[in-house]
Design a protein around this motif. Structure first.
Motif, short mmCIF file in Angstrom:
data_model
loop_
_atom_site.label_atom_id
_atom_site.label_comp_id
_atom_site.label_asym_id
_atom_site.label_seq_id
_atom_site.Cartn_x
_atom_site.Cartn_y
_atom_site.Cartn_z
N UNK A 58 -2.09 -12.77 0.76
CA UNK A 58 -0.71 -12.81 0.32
C UNK A 58 0.06 -11.56 0.75
N UNK A 59 -0.52 -10.41 0.54
CA UNK A 59 0.15 -9.15 0.85
C UNK A 59 0.51 -8.99 2.32
N UNK A 60 -0.38 -9.34 3.27
CA UNK A 60 -0.03 -9.18 4.69
C UNK A 60 1.21 -9.99 5.06
N UNK A 61 2.04 -9.40 5.90
CA UNK A 61 3.28 -10.07 6.29
C UNK A 61 3.80 -9.48 7.59
N UNK A 62 4.71 -10.20 8.21
CA UNK A 62 5.45 -9.72 9.37
C UNK A 62 6.92 -9.71 8.99
N UNK A 63 7.55 -8.53 9.04
CA UNK A 63 8.96 -8.42 8.67
C UNK A 63 9.76 -8.07 9.92
N UNK A 64 10.72 -8.92 10.26
CA UNK A 64 11.57 -8.69 11.42
C UNK A 64 12.95 -8.31 10.93
N UNK A 65 13.41 -7.11 11.26
CA UNK A 65 14.71 -6.63 10.78
C UNK A 65 15.52 -5.95 11.87
N UNK A 67 15.98 -2.77 12.40
CA UNK A 67 15.39 -1.55 12.95
C UNK A 67 14.15 -1.82 13.80
N UNK A 68 13.52 -2.97 13.58
CA UNK A 68 12.32 -3.29 14.33
C UNK A 68 11.44 -4.27 13.59
N UNK A 69 10.16 -4.21 13.86
CA UNK A 69 9.19 -5.14 13.27
C UNK A 69 8.18 -4.34 12.44
N UNK A 70 7.91 -4.82 11.24
CA UNK A 70 6.90 -4.21 10.38
C UNK A 70 5.71 -5.15 10.30
N UNK A 71 4.57 -4.67 10.74
CA UNK A 71 3.32 -5.43 10.65
C UNK A 71 2.57 -4.92 9.42
N UNK A 72 2.67 -5.65 8.32
CA UNK A 72 1.97 -5.26 7.10
C UNK A 72 0.60 -5.92 7.09
N UNK A 73 -0.44 -5.12 7.30
CA UNK A 73 -1.80 -5.63 7.30
C UNK A 73 -2.48 -5.29 5.97
N UNK A 74 -3.79 -5.38 5.91
CA UNK A 74 -4.49 -5.24 4.63
C UNK A 74 -4.40 -3.82 4.08
N UNK A 75 -4.71 -2.82 4.91
CA UNK A 75 -4.78 -1.44 4.43
C UNK A 75 -3.61 -0.58 4.85
N UNK A 76 -2.85 -1.02 5.84
CA UNK A 76 -1.74 -0.20 6.31
C UNK A 76 -0.66 -1.05 6.95
N UNK A 77 0.52 -0.46 7.07
CA UNK A 77 1.64 -1.11 7.73
C UNK A 77 2.01 -0.31 8.98
#
Length: 203
Positions: A58-65, A67-77
Protein backbone atom coordinates in the motif's frame (compact mmCIF):
# COMPACT_ATOMS: atom_id res chain seq x y z
CA UNK A 1 0.08 19.73 -14.67
CA UNK A 2 -1.56 21.62 -11.79
CA UNK A 3 -2.16 18.66 -9.49
CA UNK A 4 -0.02 15.66 -8.70
CA UNK A 5 -1.10 12.17 -9.75
CA UNK A 6 -0.50 9.37 -7.23
CA UNK A 7 -0.49 5.79 -8.49
CA UNK A 8 -0.45 2.61 -6.42
CA UNK A 9 -0.54 -1.05 -7.56
CA UNK A 10 -4.20 -2.05 -7.76
CA UNK A 11 -3.56 -5.68 -6.82
CA UNK A 12 -1.56 -4.55 -3.80
CA UNK A 13 -4.44 -2.43 -2.52
CA UNK A 14 -6.78 -5.42 -2.70
CA UNK A 15 -4.28 -7.69 -0.91
CA UNK A 16 -3.75 -5.10 1.84
CA UNK A 17 -7.48 -4.69 2.46
CA UNK A 18 -7.94 -8.47 2.69
CA UNK A 19 -5.02 -8.92 5.09
CA UNK A 20 -6.19 -6.01 7.26
CA UNK A 21 -9.66 -7.54 7.42
CA UNK A 22 -8.19 -10.84 8.61
CA UNK A 23 -6.00 -9.05 11.19
CA UNK A 24 -8.98 -7.13 12.59
CA UNK A 25 -11.07 -10.30 12.87
CA UNK A 26 -8.22 -12.14 14.63
CA UNK A 27 -7.62 -9.28 17.07
CA UNK A 28 -11.32 -9.04 17.92
CA UNK A 29 -11.46 -12.82 18.43
CA UNK A 30 -8.57 -12.66 20.90
CA UNK A 31 -10.30 -10.09 23.08
CA UNK A 32 -13.76 -11.68 22.79
CA UNK A 33 -12.35 -14.98 24.04
CA UNK A 34 -11.06 -13.12 27.08
CA UNK A 35 -7.68 -14.84 26.98
CA UNK A 36 -5.36 -12.06 28.14
CA UNK A 37 -2.23 -14.20 27.76
CA UNK A 38 -3.18 -15.19 24.21
CA UNK A 39 -3.90 -11.57 23.28
CA UNK A 40 -0.56 -10.45 24.69
CA UNK A 41 1.31 -13.18 22.84
CA UNK A 42 -0.30 -13.04 19.41
CA UNK A 43 -1.47 -9.44 19.03
CA UNK A 44 2.04 -8.14 18.09
CA UNK A 45 2.30 -10.84 15.41
CA UNK A 46 -1.03 -9.86 13.87
CA UNK A 47 -0.09 -6.19 13.94
CA UNK A 48 3.28 -6.99 12.36
CA UNK A 49 1.59 -8.93 9.54
CA UNK A 50 -0.77 -6.06 8.81
CA UNK A 51 2.00 -3.47 8.96
CA UNK A 52 4.30 -5.47 6.68
CA UNK A 53 1.50 -5.85 4.16
CA UNK A 54 0.95 -2.07 4.25
CA UNK A 55 4.67 -1.41 3.71
CA UNK A 56 4.92 -3.85 0.82
CA UNK A 57 1.70 -3.25 -1.07
CA UNK A 58 0.00 0.00 0.00
CA UNK A 59 2.69 2.49 0.98
CA UNK A 60 4.72 2.28 -2.27
CA UNK A 61 3.55 4.75 -4.89
CA UNK A 62 4.53 6.80 -7.92
CA UNK A 63 3.73 10.50 -7.63
CA UNK A 64 3.90 12.64 -10.77
CA UNK A 65 3.86 16.39 -10.08
CA UNK A 66 5.06 19.74 -11.34
CA UNK A 67 8.54 19.39 -9.82
CA UNK A 68 9.17 15.84 -11.01
CA UNK A 69 8.49 12.22 -10.14
CA UNK A 70 8.63 10.69 -6.67
CA UNK A 71 9.28 6.95 -6.54
CA UNK A 72 8.13 5.89 -3.08
CA UNK A 73 9.46 2.39 -2.46
CA UNK A 74 9.47 0.24 0.68
CA UNK A 75 12.34 1.79 2.64
CA UNK A 76 13.03 5.04 0.82
CA UNK A 77 11.72 7.57 -1.67
CA UNK A 78 13.60 8.99 -4.66
CA UNK A 79 12.62 12.49 -5.79
CA UNK A 80 13.55 12.81 -9.47
CA UNK A 81 13.41 16.20 -11.18
CA UNK A 82 12.09 16.32 -14.73
CA UNK A 83 15.45 17.49 -16.07
CA UNK A 84 17.14 14.42 -14.56
CA UNK A 85 15.04 11.93 -16.54
CA UNK A 86 16.90 10.66 -19.60
CA UNK A 87 14.70 7.69 -20.48
CA UNK A 88 11.66 5.77 -19.23
CA UNK A 89 11.71 1.97 -19.27
CA UNK A 90 9.05 -0.60 -18.34
CA UNK A 91 10.73 -3.98 -18.98
CA UNK A 92 10.23 -5.28 -15.43
CA UNK A 93 8.80 -2.24 -13.68
CA UNK A 94 8.67 1.50 -14.25
CA UNK A 95 12.34 2.51 -14.36
CA UNK A 96 13.75 6.01 -14.80
CA UNK A 97 17.21 6.42 -16.30
CA UNK A 98 18.92 9.31 -14.48
CA UNK A 99 22.45 10.61 -13.77
CA UNK A 100 22.14 8.82 -10.40
CA UNK A 101 21.50 5.49 -12.13
CA UNK A 102 18.42 3.51 -13.08
CA UNK A 103 15.70 3.98 -10.48
CA UNK A 104 12.87 1.46 -10.27
CA UNK A 105 9.37 1.85 -8.84
CA UNK A 106 8.12 -0.97 -6.62
CA UNK A 107 4.58 0.37 -7.11
CA UNK A 108 4.53 -0.01 -10.90
CA UNK A 109 5.37 -3.60 -11.91
CA UNK A 110 5.08 -4.75 -15.52
CA UNK A 111 2.17 -7.08 -16.36
CA UNK A 112 2.36 -10.77 -17.08
CA UNK A 113 2.35 -12.05 -20.66
CA UNK A 114 -1.20 -13.28 -20.15
CA UNK A 115 -2.33 -9.76 -19.28
CA UNK A 116 -0.58 -8.45 -22.38
CA UNK A 117 -2.48 -10.87 -24.60
CA UNK A 118 -5.76 -9.40 -23.35
CA UNK A 119 -4.77 -5.82 -24.16
CA UNK A 120 -6.97 -4.17 -26.76
CA UNK A 121 -5.35 -2.57 -29.80
CA UNK A 122 -7.20 0.65 -29.01
CA UNK A 123 -5.03 0.99 -25.88
CA UNK A 124 -1.89 1.17 -27.98
CA UNK A 125 -2.85 4.23 -30.01
CA UNK A 126 -2.19 7.89 -29.20
CA UNK A 127 0.50 7.12 -26.64
CA UNK A 128 3.44 9.49 -26.00
CA UNK A 129 6.03 9.48 -28.77
CA UNK A 130 8.80 7.96 -26.62
CA UNK A 131 6.61 4.91 -25.91
CA UNK A 132 7.01 3.43 -29.38
CA UNK A 133 9.92 1.29 -30.52
CA UNK A 134 10.92 0.17 -34.03
CA UNK A 135 7.91 -0.30 -36.30
CA UNK A 136 5.64 1.48 -33.79
CA UNK A 137 5.99 -1.51 -31.47
CA UNK A 138 4.88 -1.20 -27.86
CA UNK A 139 6.57 -3.07 -25.02
CA UNK A 140 4.38 -5.25 -22.81
CA UNK A 141 5.09 -3.03 -19.81
CA UNK A 142 3.86 0.06 -21.68
CA UNK A 143 0.26 -1.14 -22.00
CA UNK A 144 -1.76 1.62 -20.28
CA UNK A 145 -4.02 -0.83 -18.44
CA UNK A 146 -1.00 -2.18 -16.51
CA UNK A 147 0.56 -0.55 -13.43
CA UNK A 148 3.85 0.12 -15.20
CA UNK A 149 2.17 1.32 -18.38
CA UNK A 150 -0.17 3.74 -16.63
CA UNK A 151 2.70 5.24 -14.63
CA UNK A 152 4.89 5.50 -17.74
CA UNK A 153 2.03 7.15 -19.63
CA UNK A 154 1.73 9.95 -17.07
CA UNK A 155 5.49 10.39 -16.78
CA UNK A 156 6.11 10.47 -20.52
CA UNK A 157 3.27 12.89 -21.25
CA UNK A 158 4.58 15.49 -18.81
CA UNK A 159 8.23 14.84 -19.65
CA UNK A 160 7.66 15.23 -23.40
CA UNK A 161 5.56 18.36 -22.83
CA UNK A 162 8.38 19.98 -20.88
CA UNK A 163 11.00 18.75 -23.34
CA UNK A 164 9.16 20.16 -26.35
CA UNK A 165 8.71 23.48 -24.55
CA UNK A 166 12.46 23.65 -23.87
CA UNK A 167 11.89 23.67 -20.10
CA UNK A 168 14.24 20.75 -19.45
CA UNK A 169 17.29 22.63 -20.77
CA UNK A 170 16.27 26.12 -19.64
CA UNK A 171 18.11 25.77 -16.32
CA UNK A 172 21.26 23.78 -15.47
CA UNK A 173 20.74 20.54 -13.58
CA UNK A 174 21.85 20.73 -9.96
CA UNK A 175 23.83 17.62 -9.05
CA UNK A 176 22.14 14.46 -10.25
CA UNK A 177 18.64 15.89 -9.91
CA UNK A 178 17.76 13.00 -7.57
CA UNK A 179 17.15 13.28 -3.82
CA UNK A 180 16.81 10.28 -1.50
CA UNK A 181 14.63 10.22 1.62
CA UNK A 182 14.71 7.23 3.95
CA UNK A 183 11.44 6.26 5.64
CA UNK A 184 12.91 6.42 9.15
CA UNK A 185 9.61 6.49 11.04
CA UNK A 186 8.23 3.50 9.12
CA UNK A 187 11.44 1.52 9.66
CA UNK A 188 11.47 2.33 13.39
CA UNK A 189 7.85 1.17 13.72
CA UNK A 190 8.71 -2.02 11.84
CA UNK A 191 11.65 -2.70 14.13
CA UNK A 192 9.52 -2.08 17.22
CA UNK A 193 6.85 -4.51 16.03
CA UNK A 194 9.46 -7.16 15.26
CA UNK A 195 10.98 -6.80 18.72
CA UNK A 196 7.55 -6.87 20.35
CA UNK A 197 6.63 -10.02 18.43
CA UNK A 198 9.86 -11.78 19.42
CA UNK A 199 9.48 -10.71 23.04
CA UNK A 200 5.85 -11.88 23.16
CA UNK A 201 6.82 -15.35 21.97
CA UNK A 202 9.32 -15.70 24.78
CA UNK A 203 6.57 -15.69 27.44
Amino acid sequence: MNESVVLRPRFGIVITCLVWAVVVVCCIALFVQGDGFGALRYLPLFLLAGYLCWMLFWSPAVRIGTAGVVLRNIARSRDVSWAAIRDVDTKYTLTLDTPAGRLSAWAAPAPSRFAGMRAAKAELGHLPESTYGPGNSVRLGDIPSSDSGLAALHVRRQWERLRDAGALTAAPLEGTGVTTHWHRVELIVLGALVLASVAAQSF
